[in-house]
Design a protein around this motif. Structure first.
Motif, PDB file in Angstrom:
ATOM      1  N   THR A 103       2.224   0.454   8.773  1.00 36.44           N
ATOM      2  CA  THR A 103       0.944   0.805   8.172  1.00 36.44           C
ATOM      3  C   THR A 103       0.524   2.170   8.694  1.00 36.44           C
ATOM      4  O   THR A 103       1.015   2.636   9.731  1.00 36.44           O
ATOM      5  CB  THR A 103      -0.146  -0.234   8.499  1.00 36.44           C
ATOM      6  OG1 THR A 103      -0.288  -0.335   9.929  1.00 36.44           O
ATOM      7  CG2 THR A 103       0.232  -1.602   7.940  1.00 36.44           C
ATOM      8  N   GLN A 104      -0.412   2.819   7.982  1.00 37.26           N
ATOM      9  CA  GLN A 104      -0.847   4.149   8.402  1.00 37.26           C
ATOM     10  C   GLN A 104      -2.355   4.285   8.242  1.00 37.26           C
ATOM     11  O   GLN A 104      -2.993   3.529   7.511  1.00 37.26           O
ATOM     12  CB  GLN A 104      -0.149   5.231   7.576  1.00 37.26           C
ATOM     13  CG  GLN A 104      -0.544   5.248   6.117  1.00 37.26           C
ATOM     14  CD  GLN A 104       0.050   6.417   5.354  1.00 37.26           C
ATOM     15  OE1 GLN A 104       0.448   7.419   5.966  1.00 37.26           O
ATOM     16  NE2 GLN A 104       0.116   6.307   4.035  1.00 37.26           N
ATOM     17  N   ASN A 106      -6.511   4.945   9.416  1.00 35.50           N
ATOM     18  CA  ASN A 106      -7.537   4.148  10.085  1.00 35.50           C
ATOM     19  C   ASN A 106      -8.738   4.017   9.146  1.00 35.50           C
ATOM     20  O   ASN A 106      -9.432   5.000   8.914  1.00 35.50           O
ATOM     21  CB  ASN A 106      -7.955   4.810  11.395  1.00 35.50           C
ATOM     22  CG  ASN A 106      -8.816   3.892  12.245  1.00 35.50           C
ATOM     23  OD1 ASN A 106      -8.952   2.711  11.947  1.00 35.50           O
ATOM     24  ND2 ASN A 106      -9.404   4.460  13.298  1.00 35.50           N
ATOM     25  N   LYS A 108      -5.917   0.834   8.774  1.00 36.70           N
ATOM     26  CA  LYS A 108      -4.510   0.842   8.430  1.00 36.70           C
ATOM     27  C   LYS A 108      -4.297   0.343   7.005  1.00 36.70           C
ATOM     28  O   LYS A 108      -4.879  -0.662   6.582  1.00 36.70           O
ATOM     29  CB  LYS A 108      -3.706  -0.033   9.402  1.00 36.70           C
ATOM     30  CG  LYS A 108      -3.855   0.344  10.871  1.00 36.70           C
ATOM     31  CD  LYS A 108      -3.324   1.718  11.168  1.00 36.70           C
ATOM     32  CE  LYS A 108      -3.360   2.023  12.659  1.00 36.70           C
ATOM     33  NZ  LYS A 108      -2.988   3.400  12.985  1.00 36.70           N
TER      34      LYS A 108
END
Length: 414
Positions: A103-104, A106, A108
């Motif tokens: 995941t990426q 914030n 995610k």
């Protein structure tokens, strides 16, 4: 059965040895039931260039095997969940399969998810780390490659083979004689090497599956090295049957070779280009060793103008960018690894420091170099360095429990 028991039998935990101690020194846990994260000291300028990630809900027992590739690579670094740009969770998908979810941002959001499988858990984790690097950095990983090297652990120099991180390894020869110059054949099924196991230096090939050792060259004089073309069965050899060490070429390892260079100088260290059409070697035709490209049809030598030292040897061709080669040069009373760029006609220094650095070989990503580091006391280690960032420091892959290791030869055959 717990994930730890499924994924890691006792035999695997033993192989972690050297790096486990390092990782345990860096790992801290915020809460008893949360995964560990690395909060170790990072050099400021290098950290700015590295992509921070955390290991999400990865089981703690997996973290040492995953942390070592991340630490060694240098393009990524482990960070807290708050600081990270990516969260990567490794887990069991049954048998030896490893599932990875990335995941990426914030908060995610999903980035990538995949499952990899190999014949062993170790192999699956290495493949998963390769794929992680590919997904995040857009370049291939090198963790599921293999290393061949020399070790004197048994009391004599023998050939060993290991994974690319030297997490586990085993001896391939046990002659009790001088053995050197290991080199993978093009498909990774065996190793060429030189040994005086029968009094004189001859070139042999070891088939890794059958364990059969076959003689490649036992001509009069010294038979010193064999390196196979990465695209064909053609094999370059260094033989002194004509008087001084010269380059010879055979269409296959067991056919009679033909002489390529015809001079009074000493040739050594043949190195193929990635496409198998060109070859570089070391020659002292001008009195001191320098790097030359050799015409495979005429044997004519063309000097490569590295312009950094009167002693340049051990060329290694970049497998991704054919305009770049690594080599060893004598500078400042010692040896260091340099890179030469054909396009720029310029050299740059890769390693620095009091220890000698020599015998470079590239990883398949064209970014990392394995090499031999030798201390002032003579002890040798195999290290790897990231050539992308000047701030990156060489990282030792093993400790003294492996013995003195040298002459790394890397293979990636996935």
């Amino acid at each position: 059965m717990s994930v730890a028991k499924v994924l890691f039998p006792r035999r695997l935990l033993i192989t972690l040895g050297f790096f486990s101690c390092f990782v345990l020194g860096l790992l801290v846990t915020s809460k008893a039931n949360e995964p560990a994260i690395i909060l170790g000291p990072i050099e400021g300028e290098l950290a700015k260039k590295q992509i921070p990630l955390d290991l999400g809900r990865t089981p703690k027992v997996l973290i040492p095997l995953i942390s070592k590739p991340i630490f060694v690579h240098g393009g990524l670094r482990l960070a807290s969940e708050k600081e990270s740009r990516y969260s990567v969770t490794f887990g069991s998908a049954g048998n030896n399969d490893i599932q990875v979810s990335i995941t990426q941002g914030n908060p995610k959001t999903p980035f990538a998810s995949f499952v990899v499988s190999d014949s062993t858990i170790e192999g699956s984790i290495s493949l998963a780390c390769d794929r992680m690097v590919q997904e995040i950095l857009g370049i291939p990983g090198f963790f599921s490659g293999r290393l061949a090297f020399l070790s004197d652990l048994s009391g004599s120099k023998e050939i060993w083979a290991s994974d690319s991180m030297m997490t586990y390894s085993k001896p391939q020869t046990s002659f009790g004689k001088m053995t050197f110059n290991p080199s993978w054949n093009k498909d990774g099924t065996g190793l060429f090497f030189t040994s005086n196991r029968k009094v004189f230096n001859n070139i042999y090939h070891l088939d890794l599956a059958s364990r059969r050792v076959a003689t490649v060259a036992n001509y009069k004089g010294s038979n010193l090295r064999a390196v196979q073309n990465p695209r064909t069965a053609q094999t370059a050899l260094i033989l002194s049957t004509s008087g001084n060490p010269e380059l010879w070429m055979a269409n296959t390892p067991y056919e009679r070779p033909r002489r390529i260079t015809k001079n009074k100088s000493n040739e050594s260290g043949p190195c193929w280009s990635p496409d198998g059409r060109r070859l570089i070697l070391t020659s002292d035709t001008r009195g001191k060793p320098q790097l030359y490209e050799v015409s495979l049809s005429t044997g004519v030598l063309s000097r490569i103008p590295t312009n950094v030292s009167s002693h340049c040897v051990e060329a290694a061709w970049n497998p991704v960018d054919p305009s770049r080669i690594a080599f060893t040069a004598a500078v400042g009373g010692g040896f260091q690894v340099f890179e030469y760029n054909f396009a720029d006609r310029a050299s740059r220094m890769i390693t620095r420091g009091n220890d000698h650095a020599m015998q470079p070989c590239w990883a398949n990503d064209g970014r990392h170099i394995f090499f031999t580091s030798r201390s002032s006391g003579g002890a040798t280690q195999i290290k790897v360095v990231d050539t992308e960032f000047e701030e990156a420091k060489p990282i030792a892959l093993h400790n003294k429990n492996f013995g003195n290791c040298s002459q790394p030869s890397f293979l990636y055959s996935r």
